[in-house]
Design a protein around this motif. Structure first.
Motif, PDB file in Angstrom:
ATOM      1  N   ILE A 121       0.854  -1.179   0.000  1.00  0.00           N
ATOM      2  CA  ILE A 121       0.000   0.000   0.000  1.00  0.00           C
ATOM      3  C   ILE A 121       0.894   1.236   0.000  1.00  0.00           C
ATOM      4  O   ILE A 121       2.119   1.134   0.121  1.00  0.00           O
ATOM      5  CB  ILE A 121      -0.951   0.038   1.219  1.00  0.00           C
ATOM      6  N   ALA A 122       0.297   2.395  -0.110  1.00  0.00           N
ATOM      7  CA  ALA A 122       1.072   3.638  -0.149  1.00  0.00           C
ATOM      8  C   ALA A 122       1.681   3.952   1.211  1.00  0.00           C
ATOM      9  O   ALA A 122       1.068   3.724   2.266  1.00  0.00           O
ATOM     10  CB  ALA A 122       0.176   4.793  -0.587  1.00  0.00           C
ATOM     11  N   VAL A 123       2.898   4.478   1.189  1.00  0.00           N
ATOM     12  CA  VAL A 123       3.530   4.994   2.412  1.00  0.00           C
ATOM     13  C   VAL A 123       2.785   6.253   2.829  1.00  0.00           C
ATOM     14  O   VAL A 123       2.470   7.110   1.993  1.00  0.00           O
ATOM     15  CB  VAL A 123       5.017   5.307   2.142  1.00  0.00           C
ATOM     16  N   PRO A 124       2.464   6.408   4.124  1.00  0.00           N
ATOM     17  CA  PRO A 124       1.729   7.606   4.538  1.00  0.00           C
ATOM     18  C   PRO A 124       2.526   8.888   4.336  1.00  0.00           C
ATOM     19  O   PRO A 124       3.758   8.899   4.450  1.00  0.00           O
ATOM     20  CB  PRO A 124       1.448   7.361   6.026  1.00  0.00           C
ATOM     21  N   GLU A 125       1.811   9.960   4.018  1.00  0.00           N
ATOM     22  CA  GLU A 125       2.449  11.265   3.910  1.00  0.00           C
ATOM     23  C   GLU A 125       2.774  11.804   5.297  1.00  0.00           C
ATOM     24  O   GLU A 125       2.219  11.370   6.304  1.00  0.00           O
ATOM     25  CB  GLU A 125       1.528  12.231   3.163  1.00  0.00           C
ATOM     26  N   VAL A 126       3.666  12.766   5.335  1.00  0.00           N
ATOM     27  CA  VAL A 126       4.181  13.290   6.602  1.00  0.00           C
ATOM     28  C   VAL A 126       3.707  14.720   6.793  1.00  0.00           C
ATOM     29  O   VAL A 126       3.951  15.588   5.947  1.00  0.00           O
ATOM     30  CB  VAL A 126       5.724  13.241   6.627  1.00  0.00           C
ATOM     31  N   GLY A 127       3.029  14.968   7.909  1.00  0.00           N
ATOM     32  CA  GLY A 127       2.593  16.315   8.235  1.00  0.00           C
ATOM     33  C   GLY A 127       3.718  17.164   8.785  1.00  0.00           C
ATOM     34  O   GLY A 127       4.830  16.680   9.061  1.00  0.00           O
ATOM     35  N   ALA A 128       3.430  18.435   8.981  1.00  0.00           N
ATOM     36  CA  ALA A 128       4.471  19.391   9.363  1.00  0.00           C
ATOM     37  C   ALA A 128       5.161  19.027  10.672  1.00  0.00           C
ATOM     38  O   ALA A 128       6.362  19.243  10.829  1.00  0.00           O
ATOM     39  CB  ALA A 128       3.871  20.798   9.451  1.00  0.00           C
ATOM     40  N   ARG A 129       4.397  18.476  11.616  1.00  0.00           N
ATOM     41  CA  ARG A 129       4.964  18.137  12.919  1.00  0.00           C
ATOM     42  C   ARG A 129       5.017  16.632  13.145  1.00  0.00           C
ATOM     43  O   ARG A 129       5.026  16.167  14.278  1.00  0.00           O
ATOM     44  CB  ARG A 129       4.151  18.808  14.030  1.00  0.00           C
ATOM     45  N   GLU A 130       5.099  15.891  12.083  1.00  0.00           N
ATOM     46  CA  GLU A 130       5.057  14.437  12.185  1.00  0.00           C
ATOM     47  C   GLU A 130       6.396  13.800  11.838  1.00  0.00           C
ATOM     48  O   GLU A 130       7.246  14.390  11.176  1.00  0.00           O
ATOM     49  CB  GLU A 130       3.965  13.875  11.268  1.00  0.00           C
ATOM     50  N   VAL A 131       6.526  12.563  12.319  1.00  0.00           N
ATOM     51  CA  VAL A 131       7.721  11.763  12.099  1.00  0.00           C
ATOM     52  C   VAL A 131       7.304  10.483  11.381  1.00  0.00           C
ATOM     53  O   VAL A 131       6.333   9.830  11.781  1.00  0.00           O
ATOM     54  CB  VAL A 131       8.390  11.416  13.444  1.00  0.00           C
ATOM     55  N   LEU A 132       8.013  10.143  10.324  1.00  0.00           N
ATOM     56  CA  LEU A 132       7.793   8.866   9.636  1.00  0.00           C
ATOM     57  C   LEU A 132       8.804   7.872  10.182  1.00  0.00           C
ATOM     58  O   LEU A 132      10.013   8.105  10.124  1.00  0.00           O
ATOM     59  CB  LEU A 132       7.964   9.020   8.128  1.00  0.00           C
TER      60      LEU A 132
END
Length: 345
Positions: free
Chosen positions: A37-48
């Motif tokens: 599946i798709a890798v999740p996108e990263v928000g401004a204050r988020e960590v992948l």
């Protein structure tokens, strides 16, 4: 604000797709399937996080069956990825993240809704709910502990017992319970561990409980009377039901009972001591307090069984069997397994 994941190292990028264990509908263990599946996108204050180990817990089974559908005020979306706990390395960060850099070893407490959990090669979480992995823990140990440890910590903070006071941990050999025993001992609290089976009793003794009773085979009330003749000062309940309800008679009427939200069933009759309901605090300050205990060398999560991603169905079947401590899903066992074997209790 959403961004595509930033490069994980110079000259490379995070892939657009990943392997994940998904649900296309709620149901039994057989509904779990491994696919891309798709890798999740990263928000401004988020960590992948590039996940190495994810925790497998009893609430995962409830969620798999659809019992959490809509309870967070967000519609369920498929494919649905379970997994609330994980450890791994930072693969990307949002532009406003200040505490983490690419490659940092971290663990996290997340929620599968709305953007997917940690039964996947990559998972995204707000930086507020991630922490650096202390060197005292293996990747495997950290991967299974966050929500249970933070909830146990919140319960103990709510009870606010002084050193030398007495605490009964009901379900002391389970996921939350075995961590609660260690956190309580770190605070100097005297612990009566109500455990399950000979292996559960052995685990609680190894973790320093002052007294241990097998709740399946022996009289908990008699053990409690011997441990604290005037009544136990407080209890932390990690599993509900008639046995827990009976055991709570050992708590002094002047005492308190910490009961995490989500632990069922609730008592049919109110015990003499008041019940304090609570949620686990997974914020940055709570994670810092947990790490301080870990760094003091007084905390060892116990991993009972390990399953590769391809055996996620078997991991969920194991949730219905007797085990002590936690279950682990090895998302990238090439890195996770070797550094964990020497640290298991």
């Amino acid at each position: 604000m959403r961004t595509r994941p930033q490069p994980s190292s110079p000259g490379t990028t995070t892939p657009a797709e990943m392997n994940a264990v998904v649900l296309d509908r709620f149901g039994a263990e057989d509904e779990l399937a491994l696919r891309r599946i798709a890798v999740p996108e990263v928000g401004a204050r988020e960590v992948l996080i590039r996940v190495r180990v994810a925790g497998v817990a009893s609430w995962d089974a409830e969620e798999r069956r659809g019992h959490y559908d809509g309870v967070f005020g967000i519609p369920s979306r498929f494919p649905y990825v379970l997994g609330w706990d994980a450890a791994g390395t930072v693969a990307a960060v949002g532009p406003e993240v200040t505490r983490f850099e690419l490659g940092d070893r971290v663990y996290a407490a997340s929620m599968p809704v709305p953007r997917g959990g940690f039964y996947a090669e990559f998972g995204v979480v707000d930086e507020e709910h991630a922490a650096h992995l202390p060197p005292q823990l293996s990747m495997e140990q950290a991967g299974v502990m966050a929500w249970d440890a933070l909830t146990a910590q919140s319960g103990l903070e709510l009870l606010d017992l002084r050193p030398g006071q007495t605490l009964m941990v009901f379900g002391a050999s389970g996921g939350m319970g075995h961590l609660a025993v260690q956190l309580a001992r770190h605070r100097g609290i005297r612990v009566l561990a109500v455990s399950s089976g000979a292996d559960g009793v052995a685990l609680s003794r190894a973790q320093g409980a002052d007294a241990v009773v097998d709740g399946r085979a022996h009289d908990v009330l008699a053990a409690a009377e011997a441990f604290a003749p005037g009544g136990i000062d407080a209890a932390l309940v990690t599993a509900g039901g008639p046995a827990a309800e009976r055991a709570l008679r050992a708590v002094s009427p002047a005492g308190r009972i910490a009961w995490p939200n989500g632990v069922h069933p609730l008592p049919a009759a109110a015990p003499a001591a008041p019940i304090l309901s609570f949620d686990g605090d997974r914020g940055r300050a709570a994670l810092d307090r947990l790490n301080a205990v870990v760094e003091a060398g007084a905390f060892t999560p116990h991993v009972a069984q390990r399953f590769p991603m391809a055996r996620a169905q078997d991991a969920h079947r194991a949730l219905r069997e007797h085990y002590v401590g936690k279950l682990a899903l090895l998302v990238a066992d090439d890195e996770a397994a070797p550094d964990s074997s020497s640290r298991r209790p």
